[in-house]
Design a protein around this motif. Structure first.
Motif, PDB file in Angstrom:
ATOM      1  N   ILE A  57       0.806  -1.015  -0.043  1.00  0.00           N
ATOM      2  CA  ILE A  57       0.025  -0.055  -0.079  1.00  0.00           C
ATOM      3  C   ILE A  57       0.727   1.168   0.103  1.00  0.00           C
ATOM      4  N   ASP A  58       0.227   2.478  -0.508  1.00  0.00           N
ATOM      5  CA  ASP A  58       0.913   3.609  -0.603  1.00  0.00           C
ATOM      6  C   ASP A  58       0.638   4.234   0.714  1.00  0.00           C
ATOM      7  N   GLU A  59       1.384   4.298   1.661  1.00  0.00           N
ATOM      8  CA  GLU A  59       1.176   5.039   3.154  1.00  0.00           C
ATOM      9  C   GLU A  59       0.753   6.487   2.979  1.00  0.00           C
ATOM     10  N   ASP A  60       1.403   7.185   2.062  1.00  0.00           N
ATOM     11  CA  ASP A  60       1.272   8.403   1.994  1.00  0.00           C
ATOM     12  C   ASP A  60      -0.202   8.866   1.527  1.00  0.00           C
ATOM     13  N   ALA A  61      -0.658   8.092   0.679  1.00  0.00           N
ATOM     14  CA  ALA A  61      -1.967   8.138  -0.169  1.00  0.00           C
ATOM     15  C   ALA A  61      -3.105   7.885   0.967  1.00  0.00           C
ATOM     16  N   TRP A  62      -2.840   7.099   1.806  1.00  0.00           N
ATOM     17  CA  TRP A  62      -3.818   6.556   2.873  1.00  0.00           C
ATOM     18  C   TRP A  62      -3.876   7.667   3.857  1.00  0.00           C
ATOM     19  N   LEU A  63      -3.034   8.660   4.013  1.00  0.00           N
ATOM     20  CA  LEU A  63      -3.000   9.777   4.796  1.00  0.00           C
ATOM     21  C   LEU A  63      -3.549  11.066   4.175  1.00  0.00           C
ATOM     22  N   LYS A  64      -3.901  10.944   3.178  1.00  0.00           N
ATOM     23  CA  LYS A  64      -4.890  12.024   2.397  1.00  0.00           C
ATOM     24  C   LYS A  64      -6.175  12.533   2.963  1.00  0.00           C
ATOM     25  N   PRO A  65      -6.675  13.506   2.720  1.00  0.00           N
ATOM     26  CA  PRO A  65      -8.180  13.865   3.465  1.00  0.00           C
ATOM     27  C   PRO A  65      -9.164  12.838   2.786  1.00  0.00           C
ATOM     28  N   PHE A  66     -10.181  12.226   3.342  1.00  0.00           N
ATOM     29  CA  PHE A  66     -11.046  11.310   2.820  1.00  0.00           C
ATOM     30  C   PHE A  66     -11.701  11.605   1.656  1.00  0.00           C
ATOM     31  N   TRP A  67     -11.769  13.176   1.392  1.00  0.00           N
ATOM     32  CA  TRP A  67     -12.584  13.426  -0.002  1.00  0.00           C
ATOM     33  C   TRP A  67     -11.308  13.588  -1.248  1.00  0.00           C
ATOM     34  N   SER A  68     -10.140  13.155  -0.749  1.00  0.00           N
ATOM     35  CA  SER A  68      -9.163  13.430  -1.888  1.00  0.00           C
ATOM     36  C   SER A  68      -9.150  12.297  -2.869  1.00  0.00           C
ATOM     37  N   PRO A  69      -9.188  12.611  -4.132  1.00  0.00           N
ATOM     38  CA  PRO A  69      -9.418  11.315  -5.163  1.00  0.00           C
ATOM     39  C   PRO A  69      -8.232  10.259  -5.067  1.00  0.00           C
ATOM     40  N   LYS A  70      -7.131  10.790  -4.514  1.00  0.00           N
ATOM     41  CA  LYS A  70      -6.089   9.884  -4.442  1.00  0.00           C
ATOM     42  C   LYS A  70      -6.238   8.811  -3.169  1.00  0.00           C
ATOM     43  N   TYR A  71      -6.791   9.493  -2.092  1.00  0.00           N
ATOM     44  CA  TYR A  71      -7.373   8.307  -1.006  1.00  0.00           C
ATOM     45  C   TYR A  71      -8.434   7.329  -1.602  1.00  0.00           C
ATOM     46  N   TRP A  72      -9.321   7.909  -2.484  1.00  0.00           N
ATOM     47  CA  TRP A  72     -10.549   7.162  -2.715  1.00  0.00           C
ATOM     48  C   TRP A  72      -9.763   5.874  -3.934  1.00  0.00           C
ATOM     49  N   ARG A  73      -8.861   6.470  -4.753  1.00  0.00           N
ATOM     50  CA  ARG A  73      -8.343   5.276  -5.688  1.00  0.00           C
ATOM     51  C   ARG A  73      -7.707   4.382  -4.885  1.00  0.00           C
ATOM     52  N   VAL A  74      -6.613   4.400  -3.747  1.00  0.00           N
ATOM     53  CA  VAL A  74      -6.113   3.606  -3.215  1.00  0.00           C
ATOM     54  C   VAL A  74      -7.001   2.691  -2.367  1.00  0.00           C
ATOM     55  N   ARG A  75      -7.981   3.174  -1.763  1.00  0.00           N
ATOM     56  CA  ARG A  75      -9.104   2.204  -1.260  1.00  0.00           C
ATOM     57  C   ARG A  75      -9.718   1.337  -2.032  1.00  0.00           C
ATOM     58  N   ALA A  76      -9.963   2.053  -3.331  1.00  0.00           N
ATOM     59  CA  ALA A  76     -10.664   1.114  -4.471  1.00  0.00           C
ATOM     60  C   ALA A  76      -9.534  -0.315  -4.800  1.00  0.00           C
ATOM     61  N   GLU A  77      -8.299   0.220  -4.829  1.00  0.00           N
ATOM     62  CA  GLU A  77      -7.305  -0.394  -5.341  1.00  0.00           C
ATOM     63  C   GLU A  77      -7.161  -1.926  -4.041  1.00  0.00           C
ATOM     64  N   LEU A  78      -7.088  -1.412  -2.856  1.00  0.00           N
ATOM     65  CA  LEU A  78      -7.107  -2.288  -1.774  1.00  0.00           C
ATOM     66  C   LEU A  78      -8.254  -3.118  -1.898  1.00  0.00           C
ATOM     67  N   GLN A  79      -9.564  -2.625  -2.140  1.00  0.00           N
ATOM     68  CA  GLN A  79     -10.551  -3.428  -1.928  1.00  0.00           C
ATOM     69  C   GLN A  79     -10.483  -4.576  -3.248  1.00  0.00           C
ATOM     70  N   HIS A  80     -10.136  -4.250  -4.260  1.00  0.00           N
ATOM     71  CA  HIS A  80      -9.764  -5.103  -5.298  1.00  0.00           C
ATOM     72  C   HIS A  80      -8.779  -6.061  -5.114  1.00  0.00           C
ATOM     73  N   GLN A  81      -7.525  -5.858  -4.362  1.00  0.00           N
ATOM     74  CA  GLN A  81      -6.683  -6.733  -4.210  1.00  0.00           C
ATOM     75  C   GLN A  81      -7.070  -7.965  -3.184  1.00  0.00           C
ATOM     76  N   LEU A  82      -8.007  -7.435  -2.327  1.00  0.00           N
ATOM     77  CA  LEU A  82      -8.472  -8.103  -1.071  1.00  0.00           C
ATOM     78  C   LEU A  82      -9.495  -9.048  -1.460  1.00  0.00           C
ATOM     79  N   GLY A  83     -10.136  -8.686  -2.609  1.00  0.00           N
ATOM     80  CA  GLY A  83     -11.136  -9.822  -3.150  1.00  0.00           C
ATOM     81  C   GLY A  83     -12.114 -10.178  -2.372  1.00  0.00           C
ATOM     82  N   ASP A  84     -12.086 -11.628  -2.310  1.00  0.00           N
ATOM     83  CA  ASP A  84     -13.160 -12.097  -1.528  1.00  0.00           C
ATOM     84  C   ASP A  84     -12.819 -12.431   0.020  1.00  0.00           C
TER      85      ASP A  84
END
Length: 306
Positions: A57-84
């Protein structure tokens, strides 16, 4: 069964997890561990045989404000990697550290989210489905082992940790007599120079570790030093990642701790180590001339009776 484990970037905090991984693997047949952390710390921690998978994971991106596009992008990427993974009710996601990044990644996820209870800031406990109150007086290694045992439902029968690595063969060649990591030593610059000068007078091969590369995180630099640490006859270090890796690999040496912290914060060597790391926190035993003479004598004895 699988568990997810959140990591922090500091290897000195995270390496003790290897002992908990070994306990869990022995107690839960077929257990698979997935690491969630920065690229550098995952590269280090995945060397444990119980680790089946890792998600960088990109630690810096996870520290962005929750309304930041970068934050939501890394959140979606993690969800995809977690899968089921989180759809399986038997899956636990354990966060031993409660850092801002680890809490951000685990927050509002489905499934069993496990953390350590924060009595000083109870609001932070809301990020987890379950929290365990780990006594603050527990040594870091034992605290992590207790957390995993409590969540996975097994007992700790051996207080000596097993970090999951096999002993190095006594016949393996060793080129370096002593590896020195000056970080965190309780000495002034003059005292460090005094120590260096004494060792320079002895017929020893010495390697001083350097963690000063600004382009690499500490975990990546530690990986680069791994062969030196593993092959050293002896080590001198403060409480840091070098000390913990040496303890996990069963290497002998001295760890100089802050006053009165040897028992509570000093490193604990793996159970099979023939010579363990010795934690020292009191004068005169932690003074540079005493430390230097002790090391020279130990290595001279080793040369005479290997």
């Amino acid at each position: 069964m699988q568990i997810l484990v959140s990591l922090v970037p500091n290897p000195a905090e995270v390496i003790p997890l290897w002992a908990a991984f070994t306990d869990a693997k022995k107690a839960v047949p077929g257990l698979e561990i997935t690491l969630i952390g920065s690229k550098g710390i995952n590269a280090c921690m995945r060397r444990h045989p119980a680790v089946a998978r890792h998600i960088d994971i990109d630690e810096d991106a996870w520290l962005k404000p929750f309304w930041s596009p970068k934050y939501w992008r890394v959140r979606a990427e993690l969800q995809h990697q977690l899968g089921d993974a989180l759809k399986d009710e038997s899956t636990s996601w354990i966060d031993p550290y409660g850092s801002p990044v680890s809490r951000a990644t685990i927050r509002n996820r489905p499934g069993r989210r496990v953390g350590v209870s924060r009595l000083d800031r109870p609001r932070l406990n809301r990020d987890y489905a379950s929290v365990f109150p780990i006594p603050p007086e527990l040594h870091p290694v034992q605290a992590l082992r207790v957390l995993f045992a409590a969540e996975l439902g097994y007992s700790l029968h051996d207080l000596e940790p097993d970090y999951g690595f096999l002993p190095k063969s006594d016949d393996a060649p060793t080129e370096t007599d002593i590896v020195v990591d000056m970080r965190n030593l309780p000495w002034t610059e003059d005292e460090k120079l005094q120590f260096r000068n004494r060792l320079a007078d002895a017929p020893l091969s010495i390697a001083c570790l350097d963690y000063a590369n600004p382009d690499l995180d500490e975990a990546t630099q530690l990986l680069g030093h791994w062969p030196l640490i593993e092959d050293a006859r002896y080590l001198l270090t403060g409480i840091n990642s070098t000390a913990w890796l040496a303890a996990a690999l069963g290497r002998p040496g001295l760890c100089l701790c802050p006053t009165d912290q040897a028992s509570s914060q000093g490193v604990i060597s793996t159970h099979w180590a023939r010579q363990k790391i010795i934690n020292i926190d009191r004068p005169p035993f932690n003074e540079p001339h005493i430390v230097a003479e002790s090391i020279v004598q130990v290595l001279n004895r080793h040369r005479q009776d290997p």
